[in-house]
Structures are given as C-alpha cells and as structure tokens.
Design a protein around this motif. Structure first.
Motif, PDB file in Angstrom:
ATOM      1  N   LEU A  75     -30.326 -22.258  -0.824  1.00  0.00           N
ATOM      2  CA  LEU A  75     -30.953 -21.579  -1.943  1.00  0.00           C
ATOM      3  C   LEU A  75     -32.302 -20.974  -1.540  1.00  0.00           C
ATOM      4  O   LEU A  75     -32.600 -19.823  -1.874  1.00  0.00           O
ATOM      5  CB  LEU A  75     -31.137 -22.554  -3.115  1.00  0.00           C
ATOM      6  N   ALA A  76     -33.099 -21.726  -0.788  1.00  0.00           N
ATOM      7  CA  ALA A  76     -34.406 -21.227  -0.360  1.00  0.00           C
ATOM      8  C   ALA A  76     -34.253 -20.023   0.575  1.00  0.00           C
ATOM      9  O   ALA A  76     -34.936 -19.001   0.402  1.00  0.00           O
ATOM     10  CB  ALA A  76     -35.184 -22.340   0.333  1.00  0.00           C
ATOM     11  N   ALA A  77     -33.354 -20.133   1.556  1.00  0.00           N
ATOM     12  CA  ALA A  77     -33.150 -19.025   2.491  1.00  0.00           C
ATOM     13  C   ALA A  77     -32.604 -17.795   1.769  1.00  0.00           C
ATOM     14  O   ALA A  77     -33.030 -16.662   2.038  1.00  0.00           O
ATOM     15  CB  ALA A  77     -32.200 -19.454   3.605  1.00  0.00           C
ATOM     16  N   SER A  78     -31.680 -17.995   0.846  1.00  0.00           N
ATOM     17  CA  SER A  78     -31.125 -16.879   0.093  1.00  0.00           C
ATOM     18  C   SER A  78     -32.197 -16.211  -0.764  1.00  0.00           C
ATOM     19  O   SER A  78     -32.300 -14.972  -0.809  1.00  0.00           O
ATOM     20  CB  SER A  78     -29.982 -17.353  -0.813  1.00  0.00           C
ATOM     21  N   LEU A 101     -26.333 -10.657   1.422  1.00  0.00           N
ATOM     22  CA  LEU A 101     -24.987 -11.205   1.189  1.00  0.00           C
ATOM     23  C   LEU A 101     -24.374 -11.741   2.473  1.00  0.00           C
ATOM     24  O   LEU A 101     -23.612 -12.717   2.452  1.00  0.00           O
ATOM     25  CB  LEU A 101     -24.079 -10.132   0.578  1.00  0.00           C
ATOM     26  N   TRP A 102     -24.683 -11.097   3.613  1.00  0.00           N
ATOM     27  CA  TRP A 102     -24.143 -11.542   4.893  1.00  0.00           C
ATOM     28  C   TRP A 102     -24.782 -12.850   5.350  1.00  0.00           C
ATOM     29  O   TRP A 102     -24.208 -13.573   6.151  1.00  0.00           O
ATOM     30  CB  TRP A 102     -24.331 -10.472   5.968  1.00  0.00           C
ATOM     31  N   TRP A 107     -22.498 -18.880   4.799  1.00  0.00           N
ATOM     32  CA  TRP A 107     -23.160 -20.181   4.693  1.00  0.00           C
ATOM     33  C   TRP A 107     -22.779 -20.856   3.379  1.00  0.00           C
ATOM     34  O   TRP A 107     -22.464 -22.051   3.341  1.00  0.00           O
ATOM     35  CB  TRP A 107     -24.657 -19.960   4.795  1.00  0.00           C
ATOM     36  N   GLY A 108     -22.771 -20.092   2.299  1.00  0.00           N
ATOM     37  CA  GLY A 108     -22.413 -20.639   0.993  1.00  0.00           C
ATOM     38  C   GLY A 108     -20.960 -21.082   0.934  1.00  0.00           C
ATOM     39  O   GLY A 108     -20.643 -22.109   0.330  1.00  0.00           O
TER      40      GLY A 108
END
Length: 131
Positions: A75-78, A101-102, A107-108
């Motif tokens: 979540l933090a990186a996104s 999105l990539w 990862w998600g």
C-alpha cells in the motif's frame, strides 16, 4: 522425563548428571521412583501436544503479522508511485501512461494469492517430503 525437568530449569547440570548415573545404575522401578520423587509429575503425552499447539499458534500469529506487513508495504509503495505519477502528469504537457499499475499489479496479485491460499501449499510439500 529427567530431560524435561532439566529443560524446565528444575535441575542443575550436576543434579541432572548425578540422577542420570543413578538412572542407568538402577535395576528396579522402586529405584527409579527414588530418582524423581522430589520432582513434580509431568504428563509427557499431553506435554508434546501442548507444545505443538503453542508452536502452531505462534506460527499462525507470526504469519498473520507478516502478511499485514506485506500488505502495508504494498500500500505504501503503491501510494508513493501514484503520487509521483500524479505530479508528473500535472507538470507534463500530455497525459502520462499509468505506469504504477505495473508496480502494484503483479505484487498485489502475488499478495492476494498468498493471502487466500496462505501457507497451506508449503505445509503440503513438507508433509509430502516427510519433513
């Protein structure tokens, strides 16, 4: 049984060695009872089951905590990537491809699969290999 008492700290190294020598020298059940008469009774059958249950509960709690940490990192990186994308999009002349999105997609998906399936696949492999 002596090892369990030693592991619990009821016996010192010297006491354990002395009682172990007496154990090997004993010839009757009465002599064995003398060795452990001052120690509390330990039900060894339930002891191992209790220990395994405690270990399993601790492992599940640790996996749950690790999974929460992985989702928090995702979540933090996104969020950081989307903020950067937004800043670049606002300051540029044209539209910018949504490249975050990539980052968050694969990862998600991996995290989602791991969350749904859990570590059951690893347990099955361990059982299959006899570990």
């Amino acid at each position: 049984m002596l090892r369990e008492h030693y592991a619990q700290g009821r016996l010192t190294v010297e006491e354990f060695d002395e009682r172990l020598e007496q154990l090997y020298a004993s010839k009757t059940y009465g002599e064995l009872q003398v060795i452990t008469r001052d120690l509390p009774d330990v039900d060894m059958r339930s002891y191992s089951a209790e220990q395994q249950n405690k270990k399993a509960e601790k492992q599940k709690a640790k996996q749950k905590k690790d999974l929460r940490g992985a989702w928090a990192a995702w979540l933090a990186a996104s969020g950081i990537n989307w903020v950067i994308w937004f800043i670049v999009s606002v300051t540029s002349d044209g539209g910018v491809y949504p490249w975050p999105l990539w980052v968050m997609g694969p990862w998600g998906v991996i995290l989602l699969v791991h969350t749904i399936v859990g570590d059951n696949g690893g347990d099955a492999k361990k059982k299959e290999l006899g570990k």
